[in-house]
Design an enzyme around this catalytic site. Structure first.
Site, PDB file in Angstrom:
ATOM      1  N   PRO A  69       0.787  -1.152  -0.068  1.00  0.00           N
ATOM      2  CA  PRO A  69       0.072   0.033   0.098  1.00  0.00           C
ATOM      3  C   PRO A  69       0.883   1.369   0.060  1.00  0.00           C
ATOM      4  CG  PRO A  69       0.031  -0.776   2.231  1.00  0.00           C
ATOM      5  CD  PRO A  69       0.636  -1.908   1.125  1.00  0.00           C
ATOM      6  N   CYS A  70       1.016   1.447  -0.900  1.00  0.00           N
ATOM      7  CA  CYS A  70       1.907   2.713  -1.275  1.00  0.00           C
ATOM      8  C   CYS A  70       1.284   4.043  -1.309  1.00  0.00           C
ATOM      9  CB  CYS A  70       3.154   2.620  -2.479  1.00  0.00           C
ATOM     10  SG  CYS A  70       2.322   2.375  -3.853  1.00  0.00           S
ATOM     11  N   HIS A  71      -0.053   3.763  -1.567  1.00  0.00           N
ATOM     12  CA  HIS A  71      -0.934   4.832  -1.415  1.00  0.00           C
ATOM     13  C   HIS A  71      -1.228   5.562  -0.195  1.00  0.00           C
ATOM     14  CE1 HIS A  71      -3.451   1.221  -0.881  1.00  0.00           C
ATOM     15  NE2 HIS A  71      -4.168   2.141   0.051  1.00  0.00           N
TER      16      HIS A  71
END
Length: 164
Positions: free
Chosen positions: A131-133
């Protein structure tokens, strides 16, 4: 290594492409441009019925419907040791929470590597699942997602109940 792919339609991204080997997810392409590069690199075989492709699509569908908070598919992260360290740290960010780039740099015992963390985020081969978001600016601002698409980052964060 046998490489296969499947695809799915999403409201946020349109068509996304899922790349797997015999036992792991190793790439999600969120745009046609990314997919073209991935397709050239691996020349995968289309197999929408591959059991791992089916499982990943099910888990992503549940995530987009708001019914899944963690992913359980096996993944393979390919990158530098530093990138892998960053990506492993991203996987520790709980659903519905964010961290800033400095938080990630500190967590990997490299507090001066804030920009490098941003670059590792940008090169994340398995967005959404890794989850880089969930990484935002220190001032709580949205910063680039897959380079520049902050609108996509905002939609994913909103899906998780986060207002930025």
């Amino acid at each position: 290594m046998s490489v296969k792919y499947g695809k799915m339609q999403t409201e946020i991204f349109g068509t996304i492409y899922i790349l797997v080997n015999e036992k792991e997810l190793f790439d999600i392409s969120l745009s046609e441009e990314d997919w073209e590069k991935t397709n050239e690199t691996y020349s995968p075989e289309y197999d929408q019925k591959d059991s791992l492709v089916v499982e990943i699509i099910e888990q992503l569908t549940e995530y987009f419907e708001g019914n899944r908070k963690t992913f359980t598919v096996p993944i393979k992260l390919t990158g530098t040791a530093f990138q892998q360290q960053v990506w492993q740290e991203l996987c520790k960010i709980p659903y519905g929470e964010t961290r800033c780039y400095a938080d990630i740099a500190t967590a990997i015992d490299n507090p001066k590597a804030v920009r490098a963390v941003g670059q590792a985020n940008r090169k994340n081969p398995i967005p959404i699942v890794v989850p880089c978001h969930r990484v935002i600016g220190k001032d709580k601002s949205l910063t680039g997602y897959t380079g520049t698409r902050t609108d996509l980052k905002e939609k994913l964060l909103q899906l998780e109940g986060i207002t930025v």
